[in-house]
Design an enzyme around this catalytic site. Structure first.
Site, PDB file in Angstrom:
ATOM      1  NE  ARG A   1       1.528  -5.063  10.873  1.00 19.13           N
ATOM      2  CZ  ARG A   1       2.582  -5.084  10.342  1.00 19.13           C
ATOM      3  NH1 ARG A   1       3.824  -5.697  10.850  1.00 19.13           N
ATOM      4  NH2 ARG A   1       2.617  -4.480   9.105  1.00 19.13           N
TER       5      ARG A   1
ATOM      6  NE  ARG B   1      -5.086  -1.063   9.468  1.00 19.59           N
ATOM      7  CZ  ARG B   1      -4.084  -0.847   9.029  1.00 19.59           C
ATOM      8  NH1 ARG B   1      -4.153   0.421   8.400  1.00 19.59           N
ATOM      9  NH2 ARG B   1      -2.931  -1.589   9.046  1.00 19.59           N
TER      10      ARG B   1
ATOM     11  NE  ARG C   1       5.348  -0.563  10.461  1.00 24.17           N
ATOM     12  CZ  ARG C   1       4.217  -0.639   9.757  1.00 24.17           C
ATOM     13  NH1 ARG C   1       4.446   0.108   8.442  1.00 24.17           N
ATOM     14  NH2 ARG C   1       3.410  -1.351   9.786  1.00 24.17           N
TER      15      ARG C   1
ATOM     16  NE  ARG D   1       7.789  -2.816   6.389  1.00 29.17           N
ATOM     17  CZ  ARG D   1       6.506  -2.610   6.451  1.00 29.17           C
ATOM     18  NH1 ARG D   1       5.559  -1.967   5.776  1.00 29.17           N
ATOM     19  NH2 ARG D   1       5.656  -2.897   7.587  1.00 29.17           N
TER      20      ARG D   1
ATOM     21  CE  LYS E   1      -2.129  -1.124   3.830  1.00 28.28           C
ATOM     22  NZ  LYS E   1      -1.390  -2.494   4.189  1.00 28.28           N
TER      23      LYS E   1
HETATM   24  P1  AP5 Z   1       4.958  -1.881   1.913  1.00 26.50           P
HETATM   25  O1  AP5 Z   1       4.619  -0.865   0.691  1.00 26.50           O
HETATM   26  O2  AP5 Z   1       5.531  -1.087   3.213  1.00 26.50           O
HETATM   27  O3  AP5 Z   1       3.424  -2.352   2.361  1.00 26.50           O
HETATM   28  P2  AP5 Z   1       2.283  -1.780   3.103  1.00 26.50           P
HETATM   29  O4  AP5 Z   1       0.965  -2.386   2.469  1.00 26.50           O
HETATM   30  O5  AP5 Z   1       2.215  -0.466   3.169  1.00 26.50           O
HETATM   31  O6  AP5 Z   1       2.492  -2.672   4.791  1.00 26.50           O
HETATM   32  P3  AP5 Z   1       2.261  -2.070   6.036  1.00 26.50           P
HETATM   33  O7  AP5 Z   1       2.955  -2.782   7.042  1.00 26.50           O
HETATM   34  O8  AP5 Z   1       2.580  -0.668   6.248  1.00 26.50           O
HETATM   35  O9  AP5 Z   1       0.808  -2.165   6.355  1.00 26.50           O
HETATM   36  P4  AP5 Z   1      -0.014  -2.220   7.438  1.00 26.50           P
HETATM   37  O10 AP5 Z   1      -1.302  -2.367   6.970  1.00 26.50           O
HETATM   38  O11 AP5 Z   1       0.192  -3.396   8.280  1.00 26.50           O
HETATM   39  O12 AP5 Z   1       0.641  -0.840   8.514  1.00 26.50           O
HETATM   40  P5  AP5 Z   1      -0.034   0.238   8.713  1.00 26.50           P
HETATM   41  O13 AP5 Z   1       1.112   1.251   8.655  1.00 26.50           O
HETATM   42  O14 AP5 Z   1      -0.823   0.529   7.830  1.00 26.50           O
HETATM   43  O15 AP5 Z   1       5.768  -3.032   1.559  1.00 26.50           O
HETATM   44  C1  AP5 Z   1       6.090  -3.916   2.453  1.00 26.50           C
HETATM   45  C2  AP5 Z   1       7.537  -4.295   1.833  1.00 26.50           C
HETATM   46  O16 AP5 Z   1       7.523  -5.260   0.782  1.00 26.50           O
HETATM   47  C3  AP5 Z   1       8.587  -3.318   1.778  1.00 26.50           C
HETATM   48  O17 AP5 Z   1       9.747  -3.814   2.142  1.00 26.50           O
HETATM   49  C4  AP5 Z   1       8.442  -3.032   0.165  1.00 26.50           C
HETATM   50  O18 AP5 Z   1       9.704  -2.619  -0.234  1.00 26.50           O
HETATM   51  C5  AP5 Z   1       8.205  -4.413  -0.190  1.00 26.50           C
HETATM   52  N1  AP5 Z   1       7.398  -4.367  -1.350  1.00 26.50           N
HETATM   53  C6  AP5 Z   1       6.376  -3.721  -1.728  1.00 26.50           C
HETATM   54  N2  AP5 Z   1       5.781  -4.012  -3.109  1.00 26.50           N
HETATM   55  C7  AP5 Z   1       6.554  -5.119  -3.384  1.00 26.50           C
HETATM   56  C8  AP5 Z   1       6.450  -5.831  -4.404  1.00 26.50           C
HETATM   57  N3  AP5 Z   1       5.636  -5.664  -5.617  1.00 26.50           N
HETATM   58  N4  AP5 Z   1       7.341  -6.868  -4.811  1.00 26.50           N
HETATM   59  C9  AP5 Z   1       8.290  -7.097  -3.703  1.00 26.50           C
HETATM   60  N5  AP5 Z   1       8.340  -6.535  -2.487  1.00 26.50           N
HETATM   61  C10 AP5 Z   1       7.692  -5.537  -2.552  1.00 26.50           C
HETATM   62  O19 AP5 Z   1      -0.525   0.437  10.071  1.00 26.50           O
HETATM   63  C11 AP5 Z   1       0.188   0.137  11.142  1.00 26.50           C
HETATM   64  C12 AP5 Z   1      -0.510  -0.084  12.498  1.00 26.50           C
HETATM   65  O20 AP5 Z   1      -0.957   1.361  12.647  1.00 26.50           O
HETATM   66  C13 AP5 Z   1      -1.768  -0.892  12.609  1.00 26.50           C
HETATM   67  O21 AP5 Z   1      -1.326  -2.140  12.747  1.00 26.50           O
HETATM   68  C14 AP5 Z   1      -2.740  -0.157  13.576  1.00 26.50           C
HETATM   69  O22 AP5 Z   1      -2.272  -0.626  14.824  1.00 26.50           O
HETATM   70  C15 AP5 Z   1      -2.434   1.545  13.144  1.00 26.50           C
HETATM   71  N6  AP5 Z   1      -3.422   1.876  12.258  1.00 26.50           N
HETATM   72  C16 AP5 Z   1      -3.266   2.270  11.273  1.00 26.50           C
HETATM   73  N7  AP5 Z   1      -4.421   2.663  10.332  1.00 26.50           N
HETATM   74  C17 AP5 Z   1      -5.321   2.469  11.566  1.00 26.50           C
HETATM   75  C18 AP5 Z   1      -6.911   2.479  11.222  1.00 26.50           C
HETATM   76  N8  AP5 Z   1      -7.404   3.107  10.273  1.00 26.50           N
HETATM   77  N9  AP5 Z   1      -7.552   2.188  12.207  1.00 26.50           N
HETATM   78  C19 AP5 Z   1      -6.807   1.484  13.457  1.00 26.50           C
HETATM   79  N10 AP5 Z   1      -5.683   1.518  13.450  1.00 26.50           N
HETATM   80  C20 AP5 Z   1      -4.799   1.695  12.589  1.00 26.50           C
HETATM   81 MG    MG Z   2       2.263   1.134   4.802  1.00 21.99          MG
END
Ligand code: AP5
Ligand code: MG
Length: 203
Positions: A158, A81, A147, A120, A8
């Site tokens: 997660r 979410r 992270r 990552r 994402k």
């Molecule tokens: P990356 O692009 O970083 O993936 P991502 O989908 O952004 O993964 P996240 O870990 O950020 O998602 P998440 O939903 O768990 O965390 P968030 O920060 O939103 O890619 C991942 C890796 O793969 C990288 O190393 C990248 O280089 C690699 N990669 C990417 N594309 C690739 C490809 N095509 N091929 C190979 N490699 C690739 O949320 C974190 C926390 O915040 C949640 O757990 C929760 O506690 C809180 N939170 C956030 N939003 C909310 C909400 N709306 N409500 C409640 N709590 C929330």
């Molecule tokens: Mg992310």
């Protein structure tokens, strides 16, 4: 939308660069609060580090503030979410006289999620993931870090939270005419091409 590690953030950064959209990542916003040691950051850090969601009311009020300030189109990364967040977003959009144009789900098998997240490293300065697992610093010069919620136990939690609380959001949008699934198990360039093709058809 998409599970942890689906890509994402990676794809949102490309969309921002290419189309000049505002990228709103709720995860990045919460991590900035944690890094700054703010009251909000302290309140949410335990939840985030263990991989649980932050309460809906808090997320909804945070989102409303940033969406109402955004002048151009917005990419929402990591929101909504829960079904309650999706319902609140609909109400917010009506009030702000804006609309959701597309709901893009990036699909990725769980085995691939675990592989990606165990490797990552992110930049403290620009928040982007490092392109390789061996580089000593980010391309922008920023320091790299792992992270806390990428620890194996948190990733497992997660994924459980994603299945229980976020997959119902997919059902919420599935019959809206705006929902599209993209195969996330391709190179970042291929995923980006697929997303651009979806956006070309958006009204
Ligand atoms: P990356 O692009 O970083 O993936 P991502 O989908 O952004 O993964 P996240 O870990 O950020 O998602 P998440 O939903 O768990 O965390 P968030 O920060 O939103 O890619 C991942 C890796 O793969 C990288 O190393 C990248 O280089 C690699 N990669 C990417 N594309 C690739 C490809 N095509 N091929 C190979 N490699 C690739 O949320 C974190 C926390 O915040 C949640 O757990 C929760 O506690 C809180 N939170 C956030 N939003 C909310 C909400 N709306 N409500 C409640 N709590 C929330
Ligand atoms: Mg992310």
């Amino acid at each position: 939308m998409g599970c942890p590690g689906a890509g994402k953030g990676t794809q949102s950064a490309r969309l921002k660069e290419t189309f000049g959209l505002t990228h709103i990542s709720t995860g990045d916003m919460l991590r900035s609060e944690m890094a700054a040691g703010s009251a909000l950051g302290k309140q949410v850090s335990a939840l985030i580090n263990q991989g649980s969601l932050v309460p809906d009311e808090l997320m909804i009020s945070m989102l409303e503030k940033v969406i109402s300030q955004a002048q151009k189109g917005v990419i929402l990364d990591g929101f909504p979410r829960t079904v309650a967040q999706a319902q609140a977003l609909d109400t917010m959009m009506q009030r702000l006289e804006r609309q959701i144009n597309a709901v893009v789900m990036i699909d990725l098998p769980e085995s691939e999620v675990i592989k990606r997240l165990s490797m990552r490293r992110l930049c403290k300065k620009c928040a982007k993931p490092a392109a390789t697992s061996t580089q000593p610093a980010c391309e922008c010069g920023g320091e790299l870090y792992v992270r806390a919620d990428d620890a194996p136990a948190s990733v497992k939690h997660r994924l459980e939270v994603y299945r229980a609380q976020t997959l119902p959001v997919k059902e919420y949008y599935q019959n809206s005419g705006k929902y599209v699934e993209i195969n996330g198990n391709q190179t970042p360039d291929q995923v980006f091409e697929d997303i651009k093709n979806v956006l070309k058809k958006v009204k």
